[in-house]
Enzyme design. Structure first.
Site, mmCIF file in Angstrom:
data_model
loop_
_atom_site.group_PDB
_atom_site.id
_atom_site.type_symbol
_atom_site.label_atom_id
_atom_site.label_comp_id
_atom_site.label_asym_id
_atom_site.label_seq_id
_atom_site.Cartn_x
_atom_site.Cartn_y
_atom_site.Cartn_z
ATOM 1 N N ARG A 80 -9.113 0.054 4.478
ATOM 2 C CA ARG A 80 -8.837 0.444 3.097
ATOM 3 C C ARG A 80 -9.552 -0.441 2.093
ATOM 4 O O ARG A 80 -9.814 -0.007 0.962
ATOM 5 C CB ARG A 80 -7.325 0.387 2.823
ATOM 6 N N LYS B 93 -0.274 -10.067 8.050
ATOM 7 C CA LYS B 93 -0.132 -8.682 8.485
ATOM 8 C C LYS B 93 -1.518 -8.231 8.923
ATOM 9 O O LYS B 93 -2.426 -8.064 8.091
ATOM 10 C CB LYS B 93 0.389 -7.804 7.346
ATOM 11 N N THR C 273 0.831 -1.209 0.000
ATOM 12 C CA THR C 273 0.000 0.000 0.000
ATOM 13 C C THR C 273 0.861 1.254 0.000
ATOM 14 O O THR C 273 0.629 2.196 -0.768
ATOM 15 C CB THR C 273 -0.907 0.012 1.245
ATOM 16 N N TYR D 246 -12.738 -3.749 -2.750
ATOM 17 C CA TYR D 246 -13.896 -3.297 -3.521
ATOM 18 C C TYR D 246 -14.927 -4.401 -3.766
ATOM 19 O O TYR D 246 -16.123 -4.161 -3.677
ATOM 20 C CB TYR D 246 -13.471 -2.680 -4.869
ATOM 21 N N TYR E 81 -2.795 -10.269 4.297
ATOM 22 C CA TYR E 81 -2.765 -8.855 4.704
ATOM 23 C C TYR E 81 -4.204 -8.386 4.874
ATOM 24 O O TYR E 81 -4.955 -8.286 3.900
ATOM 25 C CB TYR E 81 -2.018 -8.050 3.633
ATOM 26 N N ILE F 164 5.202 -4.422 10.230
ATOM 27 C CA ILE F 164 5.362 -3.912 8.871
ATOM 28 C C ILE F 164 4.991 -2.440 8.928
ATOM 29 O O ILE F 164 3.829 -2.082 9.053
ATOM 30 C CB ILE F 164 4.517 -4.717 7.873
#
Length: 290
Positions: free
Chosen positions: A138, A161, A44, A107, A133, A203
């Site tokens: 987001r 993550k 990202t 999405y 992840y 991270i």
């Protein structure tokens, strides 16, 4: 197992938005000198969503070549299309990445079963260690702990993550998965709390400008010296918060221009940091002793 401070590396760009390859080399060298334990390329923070596949792979390749085996390189290869994620993950394996980091499909809003089948398909298609992840803030997609536990049974899915900032969620994942499955924080503001319940590293966005401190803090935490780690982390608390006053990586890229690490390039639809926040982020940089 990769442990410690793993930088979520920015992708340096010229003013026109093209990759600054020389600056990328310099950043990798700097992180190795500063003690960063691993580099995450094209996640990202690397603005992966704005890159075509060939350019995405080229950035990963440059990072791997520059690191030259001195630290592990984890390639960001997630996508909201399973076939695209397979293509990127296969490319990462081919160019020598040590692992792939796969964000949940954004999405589309898949079900938990859809998430399982998505990651299972990638794992079966690509012979490379894979780190899940989860960042629902987001992606609008939240992978539940039970789904993580199912995926952890697949041999080459080796960690997650967890970027929710939810310590109870992290503790549940740790309890459901065996010790060989790595839990990483993806939230600088809470990473030490997650390490207390079993995370093996962070991270980090903050590590882009405070690499040595983040590496030292993670080393202390891994040694069980949490009081010392928290004391060292005090100077970074403002950075952990203020590097998110606008969408990541807007603030951290601006901060890195102030520390003269990169040029001001960033790609649309992201824009340079609003002047409203300049003084605030500068104060955080100064509080960190940078």
């Amino acid at each position: 197992m990769i442990t410690g401070s793993l930088v979520a590396l920015v992708t340096p760009m010229n003013e026109d938005g093209q990759v600054d390859w020389h600056a990328l080399e310099q950043l990798v060298e700097w992180h190795i000198e500063q003690g960063t334990n691993a580099i995450v390329s094209m996640g990202t923070t690397g603005e992966s969503a704005t890159f075509a596949i060939d350019e995405h792979v080229a950035v990963m390749q440059k990072t791997i070549d520059t690191a030259a085996g001195r630290v592990p390189v984890i390639a960001g290869t997630g996508a909201n299309s399973t076939s695209e994620a397979i293509e990127l993950t296969a490319a990462a394996a081919h160019i020598g990445a040590d692992a792939a980091l796969l964000v949940t499909p954004y999405y589309n809003k898949p079900t938990q079963h859809g998430l399982y089948l998505h990651h299972k398909a990638i794992a079966e298609a690509c012979d490379i260690a894979q780190i899940l992840y989860n960042v629902p803030g987001r992606t609008a997609c939240d992978m539940q702990a039970e789904t993580v536990a199912e995926l952890a049974l697949i041999d080459n899915i080796v960690g997650i993550k967890e970027a929710t900032g939810d310590i109870a969620r992290g503790a549940k994942i740790r309890a459901l998965c065996d010790d060989g499955f790595a839990l990483y924080s993806g939230d600088d503001a809470t990473f030490l709390e997650l390490m207390k319940v079993g995370a093996v590293g962070n991270i980090s966005v903050t590590a882009n400008i405070a690499a040595k401190k983040m590496a030292d803090i993670c080393a202390l935490a891994l040694a069980g010296q949490f009081a010392e780690a928290q004391q060292l982390n005090q100077s970074l608390l403002k950075l952990h918060d203020d590097l998110f006053v606008e969408a990541n990586p807007i603030p951290v890229k601006w901060a890195m221009t102030q520390t003269q690490q990169i040029q001001a390039g960033i790609r649309l639809p992201l824009t340079p940091l609003s002047k409203t926040y300049h003084a605030r982020v500068l104060a955080a940089i100064e509080a960190a002793g940078l």
